[in-house]
Design a protein around this motif. Structure first.
Motif, PDB file in Angstrom:
ATOM      1  N   GLU A 137     -27.668 -35.459 -34.973  1.00 32.33           N
ATOM      2  CA  GLU A 137     -26.430 -35.199 -34.208  1.00 32.33           C
ATOM      3  C   GLU A 137     -26.269 -33.678 -34.151  1.00 32.33           C
ATOM      4  OE1 GLU A 137     -22.870 -36.606 -36.211  1.00 32.33           O
ATOM      5  OE2 GLU A 137     -23.179 -35.306 -37.922  1.00 32.33           O
TER       6      GLU A 137
ATOM      7  N   ARG B 216     -33.405 -39.505 -32.987  1.00 35.78           N
ATOM      8  CA  ARG B 216     -33.220 -40.622 -33.928  1.00 35.78           C
ATOM      9  C   ARG B 216     -34.414 -41.564 -33.814  1.00 35.78           C
ATOM     10  NH1 ARG B 216     -26.684 -41.915 -33.221  1.00 35.78           N
ATOM     11  NH2 ARG B 216     -26.113 -39.740 -33.481  1.00 35.78           N
TER      12      ARG B 216
ATOM     13  N   GLU C   3     -35.101 -44.588 -33.637  1.00 35.32           N
ATOM     14  CA  GLU C   3     -34.447 -45.885 -33.405  1.00 35.32           C
ATOM     15  C   GLU C   3     -35.431 -47.029 -33.626  1.00 35.32           C
ATOM     16  OE1 GLU C   3     -31.303 -46.325 -32.727  1.00 35.32           O
ATOM     17  OE2 GLU C   3     -30.558 -44.432 -31.871  1.00 35.32           O
TER      18      GLU C   3
ATOM     19  N   THR D 185     -32.733 -43.960 -26.686  1.00 35.09           N
ATOM     20  CA  THR D 185     -34.048 -43.331 -26.782  1.00 35.09           C
ATOM     21  C   THR D 185     -34.141 -42.588 -28.118  1.00 35.09           C
ATOM     22  OG1 THR D 185     -33.090 -41.459 -25.598  1.00 35.09           O
ATOM     23  CG2 THR D 185     -34.347 -43.017 -24.288  1.00 35.09           C
TER      24      THR D 185
ATOM     25  N   GLN E 226     -26.896 -34.656 -26.631  1.00 33.26           N
ATOM     26  CA  GLN E 226     -25.490 -34.968 -26.892  1.00 33.26           C
ATOM     27  C   GLN E 226     -24.597 -33.836 -26.390  1.00 33.26           C
ATOM     28  OE1 GLN E 226     -25.484 -35.636 -31.211  1.00 33.26           O
ATOM     29  NE2 GLN E 226     -24.944 -37.760 -30.803  1.00 33.26           N
TER      30      GLN E 226
ATOM     31  N   GLU F 286     -21.045 -32.613 -27.640  1.00 31.56           N
ATOM     32  CA  GLU F 286     -20.088 -32.901 -28.703  1.00 31.56           C
ATOM     33  C   GLU F 286     -19.049 -31.784 -28.801  1.00 31.56           C
ATOM     34  OE1 GLU F 286     -21.924 -35.843 -31.738  1.00 31.56           O
ATOM     35  OE2 GLU F 286     -22.706 -33.866 -32.227  1.00 31.56           O
TER      36      GLU F 286
ATOM     37  N   GLU G 108     -21.391 -48.789 -25.694  1.00 36.13           N
ATOM     38  CA  GLU G 108     -20.784 -47.495 -26.035  1.00 36.13           C
ATOM     39  C   GLU G 108     -21.321 -46.382 -25.128  1.00 36.13           C
ATOM     40  OE1 GLU G 108     -21.512 -46.303 -30.071  1.00 36.13           O
ATOM     41  OE2 GLU G 108     -20.949 -44.224 -29.671  1.00 36.13           O
ATOM     42  N   LEU G 109     -20.364 -45.611 -24.617  1.00 33.85           N
ATOM     43  CA  LEU G 109     -20.730 -44.441 -23.833  1.00 33.85           C
ATOM     44  C   LEU G 109     -20.418 -43.186 -24.651  1.00 33.85           C
ATOM     45  CD1 LEU G 109     -21.421 -43.156 -21.042  1.00 33.85           C
ATOM     46  CD2 LEU G 109     -18.988 -43.294 -20.526  1.00 33.85           C
TER      47      LEU G 109
ATOM     48  N   GLU H 123     -13.448 -35.558 -33.461  1.00 41.21           N
ATOM     49  CA  GLU H 123     -14.687 -35.303 -32.715  1.00 41.21           C
ATOM     50  C   GLU H 123     -14.740 -36.154 -31.443  1.00 41.21           C
ATOM     51  OE1 GLU H 123     -19.231 -35.524 -34.057  1.00 41.21           O
ATOM     52  OE2 GLU H 123     -18.258 -37.459 -34.243  1.00 41.21           O
TER      53      GLU H 123
ATOM     54  N   SER I 280     -17.829 -37.280 -28.816  1.00 38.19           N
ATOM     55  CA  SER I 280     -19.292 -37.201 -28.771  1.00 38.19           C
ATOM     56  C   SER I 280     -19.866 -38.161 -27.736  1.00 38.19           C
ATOM     57  CB  SER I 280     -19.856 -37.571 -30.155  1.00 38.19           C
ATOM     58  OG  SER I 280     -21.253 -37.654 -30.106  1.00 38.19           O
TER      59      SER I 280
ATOM     60  N   GLY J  22     -23.434 -39.023 -25.219  1.00 38.73           N
ATOM     61  CA  GLY J  22     -24.835 -38.751 -24.915  1.00 38.73           C
ATOM     62  C   GLY J  22     -24.948 -38.302 -23.469  1.00 38.73           C
TER      63      GLY J  22
HETATM   64  N1  GAP Z   1     -21.645 -36.882 -34.006  1.00 38.36           N
HETATM   65  C1  GAP Z   1     -21.281 -38.230 -33.897  1.00 38.36           C
HETATM   66  C2  GAP Z   1     -22.323 -39.076 -33.367  1.00 38.36           C
HETATM   67  O1  GAP Z   1     -23.460 -38.669 -33.234  1.00 38.36           O
HETATM   68  P1  GAP Z   1     -22.777 -41.491 -32.466  1.00 38.36           P
HETATM   69  O2  GAP Z   1     -21.800 -42.575 -32.102  1.00 38.36           O
HETATM   70  O3  GAP Z   1     -23.886 -41.836 -33.402  1.00 38.36           O
HETATM   71  O4  GAP Z   1     -21.880 -40.314 -33.049  1.00 38.36           O
HETATM   72  C3  GAP Z   1     -22.560 -40.320 -30.161  1.00 38.36           C
HETATM   73  O5  GAP Z   1     -23.396 -40.890 -31.138  1.00 38.36           O
HETATM   74  C4  GAP Z   1     -23.084 -40.606 -28.779  1.00 38.36           C
HETATM   75  O6  GAP Z   1     -24.441 -40.175 -28.655  1.00 38.36           O
HETATM   76  C5  GAP Z   1     -23.119 -42.091 -28.402  1.00 38.36           C
HETATM   77  O7  GAP Z   1     -21.866 -42.532 -27.936  1.00 38.36           O
HETATM   78  C6  GAP Z   1     -24.180 -42.113 -27.307  1.00 38.36           C
HETATM   79  O8  GAP Z   1     -23.617 -41.744 -26.063  1.00 38.36           O
HETATM   80  C7  GAP Z   1     -25.139 -41.028 -27.768  1.00 38.36           C
HETATM   81  N2  GAP Z   1     -26.315 -41.628 -28.461  1.00 38.36           N
HETATM   82  C8  GAP Z   1     -26.396 -41.999 -29.750  1.00 38.36           C
HETATM   83  N3  GAP Z   1     -27.621 -42.488 -30.026  1.00 38.36           N
HETATM   84  C9  GAP Z   1     -28.335 -42.420 -28.879  1.00 38.36           C
HETATM   85  C10 GAP Z   1     -29.672 -42.773 -28.514  1.00 38.36           C
HETATM   86  N4  GAP Z   1     -30.550 -43.266 -29.397  1.00 38.36           N
HETATM   87  N5  GAP Z   1     -30.073 -42.572 -27.233  1.00 38.36           N
HETATM   88  C11 GAP Z   1     -29.207 -42.047 -26.310  1.00 38.36           C
HETATM   89  N6  GAP Z   1     -27.934 -41.692 -26.605  1.00 38.36           N
HETATM   90  C12 GAP Z   1     -27.501 -41.866 -27.871  1.00 38.36           C
END
Ligand code: GAP
Length: 444
Positions: A147, A179, A181, A191, A196, A198, A263-264, A303, A305, A307
């Motif tokens: 993040e 990440r 994933e 992905t 991000q 933020e 989640e957006l 916060e 945040s 993507g």
């Molecule tokens: N700093 C807080 C944070 O990172 P999160 O809910 O884990 O919170 C925030 O992530 C946003 O980042 C998500 O709402 C999404 O839009 C985006 N996001 C998280 N993981 C993602 C991934 N693997 N691929 C694309 N976007 C991602």
């Protein structure tokens, strides 16, 4: 809905929004490249967000911190210990699943979506490891940041000292996050490498609930001003067992993607967790001295945040429309003109008799202010359709009349209406239409 999503993905690839990463080697699952239109769309969304956050809020400044950070950052933030998903495997097909993504019934019966028995649950840390230094034995283990937020917290004191901000104030940043994933899916939705946007808002303890409500409202309004269909947006407050390890309270802004509500953006009340942890791990006091109250305390962080790459997908999904005309189906991306990758297309009616040269001069003149395309090939109708498909809000045609009186036809993407204006008026008409933009088809 599956078919709709396939049409959107196919258009994105065909028109040069998104390509598979390293495609000539067969592609790399879960990483994507952004083509000419995708890169411009991403940049426009980023700039729009940046402007909304920083220029429209005098109490928010921006930074750009590094991806690689001291490994202690991730111990302090709790990511080395807690940034974990639980993975299970289908014992027959060996497909992997995130345990929390299985249905209640599948979890109760311990079966995969294919109905086969599941393996034991295995914890899986999502952070990518790397190393700095030439020698393997002396290299230092580092992580690619999962993040961007931590880059803001470790710079809290630097920003406070240099910008002379007082609470409440915010720090915004846009950048890559990574990440590992367990399951990546739905095109660019989830992905391993993503971006991000933020914003961390630092407030006095006790005022955090109010600021949490404020940012929830601001961020929901943001999508409405971007012309996103309100019927496709909803809020999802996190239950106790959904909260991230750092969060005191959280709400997701969800969008109704063709594959369901997802989640957006996340809005989190992170309490004093991060600044207290970094104070304790670094030994540097990250408290704030409140001159009015003549006391020191650790600010609370609210916060927002989102993507950036997920927002690109949302914009593509929200704007994609197939409209039935008399003899054809018109595919059109009804996106807000402020983020459209091509703002204006300029066409000569025909290539001869000086029309091409005149049109090219208009194209050059407009390119300085607007992202502009010049197209000479095919019938005008086909040229309009090509621009509709990529969301170009305005097309200008230079014809024989233009040679006589410097007038042109401007055609509007959504209504397909045309107007005769003078060349000197083009920029003003575009600026005014951008401001007055209202999304068509809200009821869809
Ligand atoms: N700093 C807080 C944070 O990172 P999160 O809910 O884990 O919170 C925030 O992530 C946003 O980042 C998500 O709402 C999404 O839009 C985006 N996001 C998280 N993981 C993602 C991934 N693997 N691929 C694309 N976007 C991602």
């Amino acid at each position: 809905m599956k078919q709709l999503f396939e049409s959107i993905v196919s258009l994105a690839k065909r028109k040069g929004f998104v390509f598979p990463s390293s495609e000539i080697y067969g592609g790399l699952s879960s990483a994507w490249d952004y083509g000419p239109l995708g890169a411009q769309l991403k940049q426009n969304i980023q700039q729009h967000w940046w402007k909304t956050m920083t220029r429209h809020h005098e109490d928010i400044v921006g930074i750009d911190s590094s991806i690689l950070m001291h490994p202690r950052v991730w111990e302090a933030s709790g990511h080395t210990e807690n940034f974990i998903d639980i993975m299970v495997e289908d014992t027959i097909t060996h497909e992997r699943y995130r345990y929390d993504h299985l249905s209640e019934e599948q979890r109760a019966k311990n079966i995969s979506p294919k109905g086969n028995p599941l393996s034991e649950k295995k914890p899986f840390n999502l952070m990518f490891e790397t190393a700095i230094g030439a020698m393997k034995d002396t290299a230092q283990k580092l992580y690619l940041r999962p993040e961007t937020a931590q880059g803001i917290y470790v710079n809290f004191r630097n920003v406070l000292n240099t910008s002379r901000k007082k609470l409440p104030f915010g720090i915004a940043q846009v950048g890559k996050a990574f990440r590992n994933e367990i399951v990546t899916k739905s095109f660019i939705f989830r992905t391993c490498e993503f971006e991000q946007m933020e914003m961390q808002y630092f407030v006095t303890p006790g005022s955090d609930d109010e600021w949490f409500q404020y940012w929830k409202k601001q961020r929901t309004e943001y999508y409405k001003t971007l012309g996103i269909r309100t019927s496709h947006l909803q809020l999802h407050p996190h239950g106790e067992n959904e909260l991230a390890h750092y969060a005191k309270e959280a709400v997701d802004i969800q969008y109704n993607f063709p594959f369901g509500w997802q989640e957006l953006e996340g809005i989190h009340n992170r309490g004093q967790f991060d600044l207290k942890q970094h104070t304790s791990y670094s030994g540097v006091d990250l408290q704030y001295f409140d001159q009015e109250k003549n006391e020191k305390y650790t600010p609370v962080i609210v916060e927002t945040s989102v993507g950036l790459t997920r927002l690109v997908l949302m914009v593509l999904c929200d704007s994609y429309d197939e409209e039935e005309l008399e003899n054809e189906t018109r595919v059109v991306l009804r996106m807000h003109p402020v983020i459209a990758p091509v703002k204006l297309a300029v066409f000569p009616l025909v290539k001869k008799d000086g029309l091409r040269e005149k049109a090219h001069a208009v194209f050059k003149q407009m390119s300085d202010e607007f992202s502009t395309e010049f197209d000479v090939s095919g019938a005008i109708g086909r040229r309009y359709r090509r621009q509709d498909e990529i969301g170009t809000p305005y097309c200008v045609t230079i014809d024989y009349q233009s040679l006589k009186d410097n007038s042109v036809t401007i055609r509007f993407r959504d209504s397909m209406k045309q107007r005769r204006i003078r060349i000197e008026e083009i920029a003003d008409v575009i600026r005014a239409s951008d401001k007055a933009y209202v999304r068509m088809g809200e009821s869809q």
